[in-house]
Design an enzyme around this catalytic site. Structure first.
Site, PDB file in Angstrom:
ATOM      1  N   ASP A   1      39.147  54.887  90.761  1.00  0.00           N
ATOM      2  CA  ASP A   1      38.819  54.505  89.390  1.00  0.00           C
ATOM      3  C   ASP A   1      38.321  53.056  89.377  1.00  0.00           C
ATOM      4  O   ASP A   1      39.074  52.143  89.701  1.00  0.00           O
ATOM      5  CB  ASP A   1      40.091  54.647  88.547  1.00  0.00           C
ATOM      6  CG  ASP A   1      39.841  54.380  87.087  1.00  0.00           C
ATOM      7  OD1 ASP A   1      38.765  53.868  86.748  1.00  0.00           O
ATOM      8  OD2 ASP A   1      40.740  54.689  86.283  1.00  0.00           O
TER       9      ASP A   1
ATOM     10  N   ASN B   1      35.828  59.794  81.271  1.00  0.00           N
ATOM     11  CA  ASN B   1      34.458  60.310  81.091  1.00  0.00           C
ATOM     12  C   ASN B   1      33.488  59.206  80.669  1.00  0.00           C
ATOM     13  O   ASN B   1      32.530  59.449  79.935  1.00  0.00           O
ATOM     14  CB  ASN B   1      34.414  61.478  80.087  1.00  0.00           C
ATOM     15  CG  ASN B   1      33.094  62.249  80.072  1.00  0.00           C
ATOM     16  OD1 ASN B   1      32.701  62.806  79.057  1.00  0.00           O
ATOM     17  ND2 ASN B   1      32.391  62.282  81.174  1.00  0.00           N
TER      18      ASN B   1
ATOM     19  N   CYS C   1      33.048  56.325  83.253  1.00  0.00           N
ATOM     20  CA  CYS C   1      32.641  55.630  84.486  1.00  0.00           C
ATOM     21  C   CYS C   1      32.169  56.608  85.572  1.00  0.00           C
ATOM     22  O   CYS C   1      30.990  56.664  85.906  1.00  0.00           O
ATOM     23  CB  CYS C   1      33.785  54.776  85.035  1.00  0.00           C
ATOM     24  SG  CYS C   1      34.280  53.439  83.935  1.00  0.00           S
ATOM     25  N   ARG C   2      33.116  57.377  86.145  1.00  0.00           N
ATOM     26  CA  ARG C   2      32.778  58.144  87.350  1.00  0.00           C
ATOM     27  C   ARG C   2      32.070  59.463  87.059  1.00  0.00           C
ATOM     28  O   ARG C   2      31.055  59.787  87.690  1.00  0.00           O
ATOM     29  CB  ARG C   2      34.061  58.432  88.152  1.00  0.00           C
ATOM     30  CG  ARG C   2      34.683  57.196  88.755  1.00  0.00           C
ATOM     31  CD  ARG C   2      36.106  57.453  89.211  1.00  0.00           C
ATOM     32  NE  ARG C   2      36.998  57.670  88.074  1.00  0.00           N
ATOM     33  CZ  ARG C   2      38.263  58.032  88.163  1.00  0.00           C
ATOM     34  NH1 ARG C   2      38.787  58.257  89.349  1.00  0.00           N
ATOM     35  NH2 ARG C   2      39.008  58.187  87.091  1.00  0.00           N
ATOM     36  N   SER C   3      32.614  60.258  86.119  1.00  0.00           N
ATOM     37  CA  SER C   3      32.013  61.597  85.946  1.00  0.00           C
ATOM     38  C   SER C   3      30.614  61.557  85.322  1.00  0.00           C
ATOM     39  O   SER C   3      29.769  62.380  85.711  1.00  0.00           O
ATOM     40  CB  SER C   3      32.954  62.545  85.183  1.00  0.00           C
ATOM     41  OG  SER C   3      33.273  62.069  83.908  1.00  0.00           O
TER      42      SER C   3
ATOM     43  N   CYS D   1      36.580  63.193  85.211  1.00  0.00           N
ATOM     44  CA  CYS D   1      37.401  62.037  85.590  1.00  0.00           C
ATOM     45  C   CYS D   1      38.401  61.801  84.472  1.00  0.00           C
ATOM     46  O   CYS D   1      38.656  62.704  83.664  1.00  0.00           O
ATOM     47  CB  CYS D   1      36.537  60.800  85.879  1.00  0.00           C
ATOM     48  SG  CYS D   1      35.557  60.235  84.472  1.00  0.00           S
TER      49      CYS D   1
HETATM   50  P1  4NP Z   1      36.707  56.972  84.378  1.00  0.00           P
HETATM   51  O1  4NP Z   1      37.292  55.481  84.253  1.00  0.00           O
HETATM   52  O2  4NP Z   1      37.891  57.890  84.443  1.00  0.00           O
HETATM   53  O3  4NP Z   1      35.937  56.942  85.665  1.00  0.00           O
HETATM   54  O4  4NP Z   1      35.828  57.195  83.167  1.00  0.00           O
HETATM   55  C1  4NP Z   1      38.201  55.100  83.261  1.00  0.00           C
HETATM   56  C2  4NP Z   1      37.766  54.753  82.010  1.00  0.00           C
HETATM   57  C3  4NP Z   1      38.673  54.337  81.061  1.00  0.00           C
HETATM   58  C4  4NP Z   1      40.012  54.277  81.378  1.00  0.00           C
HETATM   59  C5  4NP Z   1      40.450  54.643  82.625  1.00  0.00           C
HETATM   60  C6  4NP Z   1      39.539  55.054  83.577  1.00  0.00           C
HETATM   61  N1  4NP Z   1      40.958  53.821  80.396  1.00  0.00           N
HETATM   62  O5  4NP Z   1      42.133  53.706  80.749  1.00  0.00           O
HETATM   63  O6  4NP Z   1      40.579  53.567  79.248  1.00  0.00           O
END
Ligand code: 4NP
Length: 168
Positions: free
Chosen positions: A135, A20, A22-24, A17
């Site tokens: 996201d 790294n 939240c989703r992955s 994602c």
């Molecule tokens: P992820 O979510 O891609 O599912 O881990 C996010 C975590 C942090 C951010 C964006 C998406 N950020 O902009 O910091």
């Protein structure tokens, strides 16, 4: 899942994602949990990574840990960024959204790696092929419940397909 000499090998899956956190990590934890339940965990090497570097070294977001915990799943690991060697180190790289997939495809150009790149929700029986795992980072906790369900449905089917040898 045997190599040419007949020995067992591990099929290597990397979930990707943006951050790294939240989703992955959720996809990694859910896939591993399902593989363990099916007695198949020894057949897989599973990891996750982010296309961005903002959260490198951080544990999964508390909201992802909480939703996973509600389902008896612990999320392992700390965040890392995708590396060009991942295209060689993994058989299948599973992106959460189309942006992630685009970044992976750019990063791969010129690399020798043979990893296949795909979208996780290609495996979601309740969605079209191009659907994304949205996201949830800037949304409320409900977003994490929704993400959990779509990731779980997709991982069930992904594991089935790998087990049936339709991939890999
Ligand atoms: P992820 O979510 O891609 O599912 O881990 C996010 C975590 C942090 C951010 C964006 C998406 N950020 O902009 O910091």
């Amino acid at each position: 899942m045997t190599d040419p000499s007949g020995a067992r090998f591990r099929y290597r899956v990397l979930f990707v994602c943006l951050g790294n956190i939240c989703r992955s990590p959720l996809a990694e934890g859910i896939f591993l949990h399902l593989a363990r339940e099916a007695g198949l965990s020894e057949r897989f090497h599973v990891d996750s990574a982010g296309t961005g570097a903002w959260h490198v070294g951080n544990p999964p977001d508390p909201r992802s840990r909480e939703v996973a915990g509600k389902h008896g799943i612990e999320l392992p690991g700390v965040a890392r960024q995708v590396h060009p060697k991942d295209f060689d180190a993994f058989d299948l790289i599973v992106a959460m959204d189309r942006d992630n997939r685009r970044t992976l495809e750019k990063l791969r150009s010129g690399e020798e790696g043979r990893a296949e790149i795909t979208l996780l929700r290609e495996f979601d029986p309740e969605s079209s092929d191009d659907a994304e795992v949205p996201d949830p980072y800037y949304g409320g906790p409900d977003g994490f419940d929704d993400v959990f369900e779509m990731v779980r449905r997709s991982c069930v089917r992904l594991l089935e397909e790998l087990e049936e040898g339709r991939r890999g």
